[in-house]
Design an enzyme around this catalytic site. Sequence first.
Site, PDB file in Angstrom:
ATOM      1  N   LEU A  34       1.069  -1.492   0.168  1.00 47.54           N
ATOM      2  CA  LEU A  34       0.013  -0.020   0.130  1.00 47.54           C
ATOM      3  C   LEU A  34       1.358   1.246  -0.115  1.00 47.54           C
ATOM      4  O   LEU A  34       0.855   1.568  -0.611  1.00 47.54           O
ATOM      5  CB  LEU A  34      -1.308   0.132   1.270  1.00 47.54           C
ATOM      6  CG  LEU A  34      -1.633   1.813   1.630  1.00 47.54           C
ATOM      7  CD1 LEU A  34      -2.908   1.279   0.040  1.00 47.54           C
ATOM      8  CD2 LEU A  34      -2.468   0.874   2.606  1.00 47.54           C
ATOM      9  N   SER A  82      23.934 -22.653 -26.088  1.00 44.07           N
ATOM     10  CA  SER A  82      23.609 -23.186 -25.647  1.00 44.07           C
ATOM     11  C   SER A  82      24.501 -24.404 -24.429  1.00 44.07           C
ATOM     12  O   SER A  82      25.568 -23.753 -24.240  1.00 44.07           O
ATOM     13  CB  SER A  82      21.952 -24.617 -25.802  1.00 44.07           C
ATOM     14  OG  SER A  82      23.252 -25.144 -27.247  1.00 44.07           O
ATOM     15  N   ILE A  83      23.542 -25.002 -23.144  1.00 47.12           N
ATOM     16  CA  ILE A  83      24.702 -25.397 -22.012  1.00 47.12           C
ATOM     17  C   ILE A  83      23.834 -26.984 -22.021  1.00 47.12           C
ATOM     18  O   ILE A  83      23.393 -27.710 -23.046  1.00 47.12           O
ATOM     19  CB  ILE A  83      23.868 -25.037 -20.721  1.00 47.12           C
ATOM     20  CG1 ILE A  83      24.018 -23.651 -20.716  1.00 47.12           C
ATOM     21  CG2 ILE A  83      24.554 -25.652 -20.211  1.00 47.12           C
ATOM     22  CD1 ILE A  83      23.143 -22.893 -19.212  1.00 47.12           C
ATOM     23  N   LYS A 115      18.596 -23.853 -11.927  1.00 45.75           N
ATOM     24  CA  LYS A 115      18.634 -23.062 -13.409  1.00 45.75           C
ATOM     25  C   LYS A 115      16.739 -23.449 -13.769  1.00 45.75           C
ATOM     26  O   LYS A 115      16.195 -24.019 -13.774  1.00 45.75           O
ATOM     27  CB  LYS A 115      18.653 -24.336 -14.686  1.00 45.75           C
ATOM     28  CG  LYS A 115      18.785 -24.915 -15.793  1.00 45.75           C
ATOM     29  CD  LYS A 115      19.079 -25.861 -16.801  1.00 45.75           C
ATOM     30  CE  LYS A 115      19.111 -25.605 -18.444  1.00 45.75           C
ATOM     31  NZ  LYS A 115      18.040 -25.654 -18.870  1.00 45.75           N
ATOM     32  N   GLU A 173      16.683 -14.772 -17.390  1.00 40.94           N
ATOM     33  CA  GLU A 173      15.363 -15.789 -17.264  1.00 40.94           C
ATOM     34  C   GLU A 173      14.251 -14.741 -16.867  1.00 40.94           C
ATOM     35  O   GLU A 173      14.126 -14.297 -15.785  1.00 40.94           O
ATOM     36  CB  GLU A 173      15.909 -17.213 -16.061  1.00 40.94           C
ATOM     37  CG  GLU A 173      15.195 -17.996 -16.967  1.00 40.94           C
ATOM     38  CD  GLU A 173      15.414 -19.009 -18.060  1.00 40.94           C
ATOM     39  OE1 GLU A 173      15.189 -19.812 -18.927  1.00 40.94           O
ATOM     40  OE2 GLU A 173      16.637 -18.326 -18.445  1.00 40.94           O
ATOM     41  N   CYS A 425       6.051 -32.417  17.969  1.00 41.23           N
ATOM     42  CA  CYS A 425       5.175 -33.023  20.016  1.00 41.23           C
ATOM     43  C   CYS A 425       6.414 -32.512  20.391  1.00 41.23           C
ATOM     44  O   CYS A 425       7.566 -33.908  20.382  1.00 41.23           O
ATOM     45  CB  CYS A 425       4.629 -34.629  19.195  1.00 41.23           C
ATOM     46  SG  CYS A 425       4.644 -34.752  20.812  1.00 41.23           S
TER      47      CYS A 425
END
Length: 665
Positions: A34, A82-83, A115, A173, A425
């Site tokens: 807010l 790319s990997i 990843k 990403e 418990c």
Amino acid sequence: MALSPAEEIAQLRELIRYHDRKYYVEAAPEISDLEYDRLMQRLKELEAKHPELITPDSPTQRVGGEPVPELTPVEHLVPMLSIDNTYSREELRAYEARIRKLLPGQRIEWVVELKIDGVAVSLLYENGLLVRGATRGDGRTGDDITHNVRTVRGVPLRLLGKQVPRVLEVRGEIYMTNSDLVELNQRQKEKGLPTFANTRNVTAGTIRLLDPKLCAERRLRFFCHGLGYAEGLKARTHMEFLQEVASYGIPISPYVRCFDDFEAACDYADQMIERLHELDFEIDGLVLKVNSFEQRDRLGATSKSPRWVIAYKFEKYEATTRIKDIRVQVGKTGTITPVADLEPVEIAGTIVSRASLHNADEIARKDVRIGDVVVVEKAGKIIPHIVRVEKHLRTKPLPPYVFPDRCPSCQTKLVKDEGGVYIRCPNLQCPDQIQERLLYFASRNAMDIEGLGEKLVQQLVRRGLVRSYADLYRLRFEDLVQLERMGKKSSENLLRAIEASKNRGLARLLTALAIRHVGTRVATVLAEHFRSMDALMKASVEELSEIYEIGPVIAQSVYDYLHSPFGRQTIQELRQVGVKMDLAEEAPASRALEGKTFVVTGTLKKYTREQIHELIQRHGGRPTSSVSKNTDYLIVGAEPGSKLTKAQQLGVKIITEEEFEKMLP
């Protein structure tokens, strides 16, 4: 003196950027939503009155401008390769061996990152201003999505600080959280529009929309995990890079850790896979990277992927089903674990009818209710967990789940860990706790009491024959033979197994006691260091924490147990019934390996790591986890790791599994 409109606008922008960083980068918000909205509203009012003061990097410009006619291609300053992927520890070890050959004799640090399962993007900043966002595309050319990237909360339109790189291209990403997908699908249903199946699909579709206003409504987010091109960057390692870009206000991947030991890095990756349920976003693996930029340059890349990074992936499967009920289970240390009973559903070839909900906080965070339709995920060997609730499929009001305040087994009032998430418990005489402790006590890695299974333990506890570990050693033939499925022979065999377990030794006993944070490895370290229960009980917290691999948390837990009334009584009773508590009293099968220290690397044909360690100990040897000048032998299996290289450097004798067996009598 009152501020001028220009001064107030500048002040508000700076304040909003500060709070954006606290929320998206540091995950430590200082004001409520807010209060944040009021700051943004005031800025909008001032800019509406003074449109000449609006700038492209103003926080108000995230809502998006006019739709673009089409996505235009742009060339990356540095290719987004790319990997390479792998799905096993053996393949990871083979990868590390290749890197060791390319960097012989060098100390290599490894970074482990999540990843993220989203859409790979590149963000380009010039003189601190965001000038372009692009998709990965084919790795060399992507689509210009700047209009949409500007709407992604957490992506700074202007970098913080006065000394920023002249040019900075970061990779990362864009993704959506599961909780945001739940809200989006609820809005879609209210509008009569189709809902989305998963976060990755909605992200991939949203980031390519032509109208940025639609993208702004869907609350996408961004994590930075890599570097493209830069001029003026100070960092010389990946960890330094992450710290530097975070200081500029760019959100970085969470849970990143750096290790100087590859096996430790792999262990951390496996630990994170077990924590999937804690994440509010999807991952499809872990990434292991060489930390040093200089070493990365030396390693270079193939035509498709960099050599300095590998993805450790896991198979992941999802299904949708409904929750029939939620019940709780009591663990051996009193932990109350909620479990969802599901309408049976097939996932990856197996029928799943239960999923762990882990703790009360997870139920509240995901708002899981009995009767809900849920998405259940199974990743690798990890037990199924609930990803999210499909709230848009709630056809009627469902009451929130109320976590019990008393133990379902003994009705003791439950307590929550101080500063933690688990509810327990506290009654150590709780029947369910006793049962779980006894099963663990008898398990193979602990006292290894063959024949003491779940059904038999239930009978022993229910009939009051066993209330403690020591009671097992007080059992008589007459007690056992009257139980279900316990004839004369099985009763005799069990009594012999119980008697034999008295001589398992200190390490197994410490494992069997179910002390919090103490597993087989910690138990072995403690046993080898102190060699007797008496010496261990005399140790202070400080002395315990100074032991390598122990640390303050484990030390406190061990000390608290050994000096608690329950712990003292347990140990005293086990002494009275003849359980051996000295390392020196463990009778080896032979002394063929006496005085010799062994390390194991790679995958063995006949033994697990625990089995061969036990075999070494039984014949008087000492298994350790790391190679040093004090190591006598390195046992090498298939696809060995960095330990082989280190052993070769130190002149440690290297033997095969077969050669090791020839050393035994």
